[in-house]
Design a protein around this motif. Sequence first.
Motif, mmCIF file in Angstrom:
data_model
loop_
_atom_site.group_PDB
_atom_site.id
_atom_site.type_symbol
_atom_site.label_atom_id
_atom_site.label_comp_id
_atom_site.label_asym_id
_atom_site.label_seq_id
_atom_site.Cartn_x
_atom_site.Cartn_y
_atom_site.Cartn_z
ATOM 1 N N THR A 166 0.862 -1.178 0.000
ATOM 2 C CA THR A 166 0.000 0.000 0.000
ATOM 3 C C THR A 166 0.902 1.231 0.000
ATOM 4 N N THR A 167 0.639 2.123 -0.943
ATOM 5 C CA THR A 167 1.432 3.348 -1.075
ATOM 6 C C THR A 167 0.519 4.552 -0.898
ATOM 7 N N PHE A 168 0.841 5.373 0.075
ATOM 8 C CA PHE A 168 0.034 6.559 0.363
ATOM 9 C C PHE A 168 0.666 7.782 -0.275
ATOM 10 N N GLN A 169 -0.147 8.504 -1.055
ATOM 11 C CA GLN A 169 0.285 9.758 -1.692
ATOM 12 C C GLN A 169 -0.557 10.891 -1.118
ATOM 13 N N PRO A 170 0.039 11.776 -0.307
ATOM 14 C CA PRO A 170 -0.757 12.840 0.314
ATOM 15 C C PRO A 170 -1.236 13.875 -0.696
ATOM 16 N N ASP A 171 -2.327 14.533 -0.366
ATOM 17 C CA ASP A 171 -2.825 15.623 -1.201
ATOM 18 C C ASP A 171 -1.830 16.783 -1.195
ATOM 19 N N PRO A 172 -1.793 17.572 -2.274
ATOM 20 C CA PRO A 172 -0.931 18.770 -2.292
ATOM 21 C C PRO A 172 -1.261 19.686 -1.118
ATOM 22 N N GLY A 173 -0.233 20.171 -0.459
ATOM 23 C CA GLY A 173 -0.434 21.050 0.681
ATOM 24 C C GLY A 173 -0.603 20.341 1.994
ATOM 25 N N SER A 174 -0.725 19.017 1.958
ATOM 26 C CA SER A 174 -0.881 18.250 3.187
ATOM 27 C C SER A 174 0.444 18.139 3.926
ATOM 28 N N ASN A 175 0.375 18.049 5.249
ATOM 29 C CA ASN A 175 1.580 17.847 6.054
ATOM 30 C C ASN A 175 1.975 16.377 6.138
ATOM 31 N N ALA A 176 1.105 15.501 5.614
ATOM 32 C CA ALA A 176 1.395 14.069 5.659
ATOM 33 C C ALA A 176 2.552 13.720 4.726
ATOM 34 N N LEU A 177 3.212 12.616 5.013
ATOM 35 C CA LEU A 177 4.348 12.166 4.226
ATOM 36 C C LEU A 177 3.950 10.994 3.338
ATOM 37 N N ARG A 178 4.565 10.920 2.175
ATOM 38 C CA ARG A 178 4.380 9.761 1.319
ATOM 39 C C ARG A 178 4.953 8.538 2.030
ATOM 40 N N SER A 179 4.254 7.423 1.956
ATOM 41 C CA SER A 179 4.688 6.253 2.712
ATOM 42 C C SER A 179 4.290 4.981 1.985
ATOM 43 N N GLN A 180 4.920 3.881 2.376
ATOM 44 C CA GLN A 180 4.608 2.586 1.798
ATOM 45 C C GLN A 180 4.686 1.512 2.870
ATOM 46 N N ARG A 181 3.800 0.524 2.749
ATOM 47 C CA ARG A 181 3.744 -0.603 3.677
ATOM 48 C C ARG A 181 3.594 -1.887 2.874
ATOM 49 N N ARG A 182 4.319 -2.912 3.299
ATOM 50 C CA ARG A 182 4.202 -4.222 2.654
ATOM 51 C C ARG A 182 3.713 -5.244 3.669
ATOM 52 N N THR A 183 2.791 -6.086 3.215
ATOM 53 C CA THR A 183 2.158 -7.070 4.095
ATOM 54 C C THR A 183 2.063 -8.402 3.380
ATOM 55 N N VAL A 184 2.303 -9.474 4.108
ATOM 56 C CA VAL A 184 1.978 -10.817 3.629
ATOM 57 C C VAL A 184 1.018 -11.403 4.661
ATOM 58 N N ILE A 185 -0.114 -11.926 4.190
ATOM 59 C CA ILE A 185 -1.178 -12.367 5.082
ATOM 60 C C ILE A 185 -1.709 -13.715 4.614
ATOM 61 N N GLY A 186 -2.003 -14.577 5.577
ATOM 62 C CA GLY A 186 -2.515 -15.896 5.247
ATOM 63 C C GLY A 186 -3.721 -16.259 6.091
ATOM 64 N N TYR A 187 -4.625 -17.017 5.487
ATOM 65 C CA TYR A 187 -5.809 -17.547 6.175
ATOM 66 C C TYR A 187 -5.812 -19.053 6.011
ATOM 67 N N ALA A 188 -6.222 -19.756 7.060
ATOM 68 C CA ALA A 188 -6.321 -21.215 7.023
ATOM 69 C C ALA A 188 -7.572 -21.641 7.769
ATOM 70 N N ASP A 189 -8.371 -22.483 7.128
ATOM 71 C CA ASP A 189 -9.601 -22.992 7.739
ATOM 72 C C ASP A 189 -9.336 -24.315 8.443
ATOM 73 N N LEU A 190 -9.746 -24.377 9.704
ATOM 74 C CA LEU A 190 -9.811 -25.612 10.462
ATOM 75 C C LEU A 190 -11.266 -25.808 10.886
ATOM 76 N N PRO A 191 -11.655 -27.004 11.297
ATOM 77 C CA PRO A 191 -13.048 -27.205 11.707
ATOM 78 C C PRO A 191 -13.487 -26.216 12.785
ATOM 79 N N GLY A 192 -14.492 -25.394 12.469
ATOM 80 C CA GLY A 192 -15.067 -24.472 13.443
ATOM 81 C C GLY A 192 -14.352 -23.161 13.611
ATOM 82 N N LEU A 193 -13.218 -22.962 12.944
ATOM 83 C CA LEU A 193 -12.482 -21.708 13.132
ATOM 84 C C LEU A 193 -11.621 -21.410 11.918
ATOM 85 N N GLN A 194 -11.152 -20.166 11.884
ATOM 86 C CA GLN A 194 -10.237 -19.728 10.838
ATOM 87 C C GLN A 194 -9.043 -19.038 11.492
ATOM 88 N N ILE A 195 -7.867 -19.295 10.965
ATOM 89 C CA ILE A 195 -6.638 -18.672 11.459
ATOM 90 C C ILE A 195 -6.240 -17.570 10.490
#
Length: 228
Positions: A166-195
Amino acid sequence: MRYRAVLLVSGLLLLAACGTTTQSSDPSASQSPDMDLLLTAEDFPPGYEVVQAKSDVGRAQQQAVDGRAYQPPECAALFANQARYTKESRRSGINAVDPDQPSFPRYSNTIIRQAEPIPHRREVVNRCGDNTATIPGQGTMAMATQQIAAPGDVKADDTLVFTFSTTFQPDPGSNALRSQRRTVIGYADLPGLQIEFYEQVDGFGSEADMTSFNRLISSAVRQASTVQ
């Protein structure tokens, strides 16, 4: 194990409304029997502290989705539907951070009851894994996603693993900084629940530690399978 509240966002919220955080503790979460199905501090690298994750993230997820305009436009309805699944689910989770090394990866391990079905998650990733969200008064958030295979030793009824930036690009004039985040995410189903398990790093040029992720998600699924 000792838990304390922390400002961290769930992986679900990351996909539907990346960049949103939630706060405050949930005293009932530490009393949930599902906490025994989670990893402990001993499972993470030296220096990491295990902290209790907030379990009620559905409202924040819905507010974030409602406050953004998406391209493709169909993503707004898909993400809103995800938020409804989140609000109806029951979640018990932990996060692991190294407080002395903020550039190190952050991890999250959650047990979800009444979870969003993995086929629906997969549909959202396929249709809206690549999207741009406009955040009024702040800027734009661009997401790029790639599905990858689950580690071979993850034994589950169904799995879904993907990486995204995810890459954030602030609006012109904003005090926010351009930033980037990287994520790896996994889901696994077991009987009755999800991890749900994810690893997250911030900064341009940063990369997820896939060796650690594969080891830890395998351990998370094995822990939940053994204890339940």
